[in-house]
Design a protein around this motif. Structure first.
Motif, short mmCIF file in Angstrom:
data_model
loop_
_atom_site.label_atom_id
_atom_site.label_comp_id
_atom_site.label_asym_id
_atom_site.label_seq_id
_atom_site.Cartn_x
_atom_site.Cartn_y
_atom_site.Cartn_z
N ASN A 142 0.76 -1.17 -0.12
CA ASN A 142 0.00 0.14 0.00
C ASN A 142 0.93 1.26 0.05
OD1 ASN A 142 0.56 -0.59 2.71
ND2 ASN A 142 -0.93 0.35 3.62
N VAL A 143 2.09 0.95 -0.22
CA VAL A 143 2.96 2.23 -0.52
C VAL A 143 3.42 2.68 -1.96
CG1 VAL A 143 5.24 3.15 0.18
CG2 VAL A 143 3.81 2.18 1.94
N GLY A 144 3.33 3.69 -2.53
CA GLY A 144 3.75 4.04 -3.79
C GLY A 144 4.63 5.25 -3.76
N SER A 145 5.37 5.51 -4.98
CA SER A 145 6.16 6.81 -5.02
C SER A 145 5.74 7.42 -6.02
CB SER A 145 7.62 6.22 -5.22
OG SER A 145 8.65 7.13 -5.22
N TYR A 146 6.00 8.90 -6.17
CA TYR A 146 5.86 9.54 -7.52
C TYR A 146 6.93 10.67 -7.56
CZ TYR A 146 3.56 12.92 -4.13
OH TYR A 146 3.31 13.83 -3.25
N PHE A 147 7.31 10.69 -8.85
CA PHE A 147 8.35 11.62 -9.09
C PHE A 147 8.06 12.80 -10.08
CE2 PHE A 147 10.84 8.00 -7.89
CZ PHE A 147 11.57 8.23 -7.30
N SER A 148 8.17 14.08 -9.93
CA SER A 148 8.40 15.15 -10.89
C SER A 148 9.65 15.27 -11.06
CB SER A 148 7.28 16.18 -10.37
OG SER A 148 7.58 17.34 -11.37
N ALA A 190 6.06 8.62 -12.40
CA ALA A 190 7.31 9.63 -12.74
C ALA A 190 7.02 10.25 -14.31
CB ALA A 190 8.58 8.79 -12.69
N GLY A 191 7.72 11.33 -14.23
CA GLY A 191 7.45 12.00 -15.47
C GLY A 191 8.36 13.34 -15.38
N GLY A 192 8.39 13.82 -16.79
CA GLY A 192 9.32 15.23 -16.50
C GLY A 192 8.69 16.37 -17.33
N LEU A 193 9.44 16.90 -18.44
CA LEU A 193 8.82 17.97 -19.10
C LEU A 193 7.77 17.19 -20.09
CD1 LEU A 193 12.23 19.89 -20.07
CD2 LEU A 193 10.42 20.78 -18.71
N LYS A 194 8.08 16.23 -20.82
CA LYS A 194 7.41 15.75 -21.81
C LYS A 194 5.79 15.49 -21.23
CE LYS A 194 7.25 12.48 -25.63
NZ LYS A 194 8.05 11.10 -26.17
N ASP A 195 5.79 15.03 -19.75
CA ASP A 195 4.56 14.68 -19.24
C ASP A 195 3.93 15.75 -18.55
OD1 ASP A 195 5.07 11.51 -19.18
OD2 ASP A 195 6.87 12.39 -18.59
N ASP A 196 4.24 16.99 -18.70
CA ASP A 196 3.95 18.18 -18.01
C ASP A 196 3.93 17.98 -16.38
OD1 ASP A 196 2.89 20.89 -17.97
OD2 ASP A 196 0.89 20.08 -18.02
N PHE A 197 5.04 17.43 -15.91
CA PHE A 197 5.00 17.09 -14.70
C PHE A 197 5.99 18.05 -13.96
CE2 PHE A 197 4.21 12.35 -13.83
CZ PHE A 197 3.00 12.37 -14.46
N CYS A 198 6.51 18.99 -14.61
CA CYS A 198 7.50 20.02 -14.18
C CYS A 198 7.60 21.07 -15.54
CB CYS A 198 8.93 19.57 -14.04
SG CYS A 198 9.67 18.73 -15.12
N LYS A 199 8.09 22.14 -15.07
CA LYS A 199 8.24 23.23 -16.27
C LYS A 199 9.46 24.20 -15.79
CE LYS A 199 4.64 25.93 -14.22
NZ LYS A 199 3.41 26.39 -14.45
N LEU A 200 9.76 24.95 -16.58
CA LEU A 200 10.68 26.16 -16.52
C LEU A 200 10.03 27.29 -16.28
CD1 LEU A 200 13.95 26.61 -16.44
CD2 LEU A 200 13.74 27.51 -18.84
N SER A 201 10.31 28.33 -15.04
CA SER A 201 9.51 29.36 -14.84
C SER A 201 9.78 30.54 -16.11
CB SER A 201 10.12 30.42 -13.43
OG SER A 201 9.94 29.19 -12.49
N LEU A 226 16.48 9.14 -16.51
CA LEU A 226 16.45 9.60 -15.44
C LEU A 226 15.98 9.12 -14.28
CD1 LEU A 226 15.17 13.27 -16.43
CD2 LEU A 226 17.55 12.68 -15.66
N GLN A 227 15.06 7.80 -14.56
CA GLN A 227 14.81 7.05 -13.59
C GLN A 227 15.41 5.67 -13.42
OE1 GLN A 227 12.44 7.82 -11.28
NE2 GLN A 227 12.46 9.95 -12.26
N ASP A 228 16.46 5.71 -14.03
CA ASP A 228 17.27 4.34 -13.94
C ASP A 228 17.83 4.04 -12.52
OD1 ASP A 228 20.08 2.85 -14.32
OD2 ASP A 228 19.22 2.58 -16.25
#
Length: 393
Positions: free
Chosen positions: A151-157, A310-321, A371-373
């Motif tokens: 019942n424990v999960g992890s998420y990454f931006s 997990a995701g990065g720029l492509k997934d819209d999980f983060c961005k540059l100001s 990045l998630q390696d």
């Protein structure tokens, strides 16, 4: 934090009774029942069961940084009519957080918790996961292991990509060839982003130096201001940081007449002259993804929810100001070129041959890591060009 209209004793007895009988696990609709379509315009609309989610922050919700970023994500989620948010801020990484989790479950009926600070995980979240096996706990930036409770999960931006781009901006702005970085803790996720920033900067100027000061904790404003002044005294003319609250760092840099990069949220208002850009999370996107799955009755335990999201720029999980006024068109063009390559996969940040700042080859020639390696999840080194010690706490 919101209070339940029911007594805590009645709520506790109800939940634990359901856990004991298996009824809680047998029907996710108890918590997430969906609204049915009315048969006629005169038919009453059934009341949809609320999805109650708990969010816990290690600092204040308006800290101009990490905790505010999570709180803004939760606030976006709270706009959904079928979601109820319960929150507690400034909860230390001690047994206090375990008590907060119990209260959210027993008194508020939370079916899932988001303990947002890294230090909450072990032992506190693991203990609560064992105590409440039908309540799901999702941890930000916590490297996932297969032996964790079901019942424990992890998420990454993953902020490595925007950090790389922010490094490009910093390199173009620097006149001294020295950048300053105030680092909170030498944990893998922080080191990965610091190294990404350095690699972005050195893609522009291979001779550039990134000077660091490690404070040892997430929020020590006085120490952070002192660290910023130390870096500026060492001739750094662009300052950035990964501490929870960058207000002390950015305002100190502004008062000293040097540039700054932000983190977590857009902090341009703190430095109208010297702010260049920043690295931002988009937690609202991730939290909405989880809420929709929970509403549908999916769980980690039945594998309906992946153990890692997990995701990065492509997934819209983060961005540059947005760029500050001091950012040149040349820098903007370089960033957009690099961003396009990151999005299409032709630019890999961590690839060999790559040496650490002691001259040791940490990624051999011909090897590259996403990045998630797992090889990057345990990062304990600093890349060439970074002045500092990754073992500093």
């Amino acid at each position: 934090m919101s209070n339940s209209s029911h007594s805590s004793i009645r709520r506790r007895d109800l939940i634990r009774g359901l856990l004991a009988t298996g009824a809680f696990a047998g029907s996710s609709r108890f918590w997430t029942g969906c609204t049915s379509t009315p048969q006629s315009s005169s038919s009453p609309t059934p009341i949809e069961k609320m999805v109650t989610l708990g969010f816990i922050y290690v600092g204040p919700k308006d800290d101009y940084g990490y905790n505010q970023a999570h709180a803004e994500g939760a606030a976006a989620l709270a706009k959904l009519p079928w979601v109820k948010i319960v929150e507690e801020a400034s909860i230390p990484e001690t047994t206090a957080v375990a008590e907060t989790m119990r209260k959210m479950i027993d008194e508020n009926g939370a079916i899932a918790l988001f303990p947002t600070s890294y230090g909450y995980f072990n032992p506190h979240s693991l203990k609560i996961a064992a105590e409440f096996p039908q309540v799901q706990l999702f941890h930000a930036n916590q490297p996932y292991k297969a032996n964790y409770p079901k019942n424990v999960g992890s998420y990454f931006s993953d902020l490595a990509e925007p950090a790389y781009l922010a490094g490009i901006v910093a390199a173009y702005a620097s006149k001294t060839g020295k950048l300053g970085y105030v680092v909170p803790k030498a944990i893998p996720v922080v080191l990965r982003e610091l190294n990404s920033f350095a690699l972005g900067a050195r893609s522009v100027n291979p001779a550039i130096v990134i000077q660091t000061v490690f404070t040892g904790d997430w929020s020590l404003p006085v120490k952070e201001a002192e660290a910023t002044n130390t870096l500026i005294d060492q001739n750094a003319d662009v300052i950035t940081s990964r501490v929870d609250n960058l207000k002390a760092v950015i305002t100190t840099a502004e008062s000293r007449g040097v540039f700054s990069n932000g983190y977590h949220i857009d902090q341009a208002s703190l430095a109208p002259k010297g702010y260049l850009t920043g690295v931002e999370w988009n937690w609202g996107k991730i939290y909405t993804t989880y809420a929709e799955m929970l509403r549908a009755g999916k769980t980690l335990m039945d594998k309906g929810i992946p153990p890692v999201i997990a995701g990065g720029l492509k997934d819209d999980f983060c961005k540059l100001s947005p760029y500050g006024a001091a950012v040149s068109q040349e820098a903007k063009t370089a960033v957009e070129t690099a961003k396009a390559k990151l999005l299409d996969g032709s630019l890999v940040i961590f690839k060999g041959e790559l040496k650490d700042n002691k001259g040791k080859v940490v990624i051999p020639a011909g090897t590259q890591y996403t990045l998630q390696d797992p090889q990057l999840q345990g990062m304990n080194w600093l890349v060439e060009g970074v002045v500092g010690n990754a073992g500093t706490q």
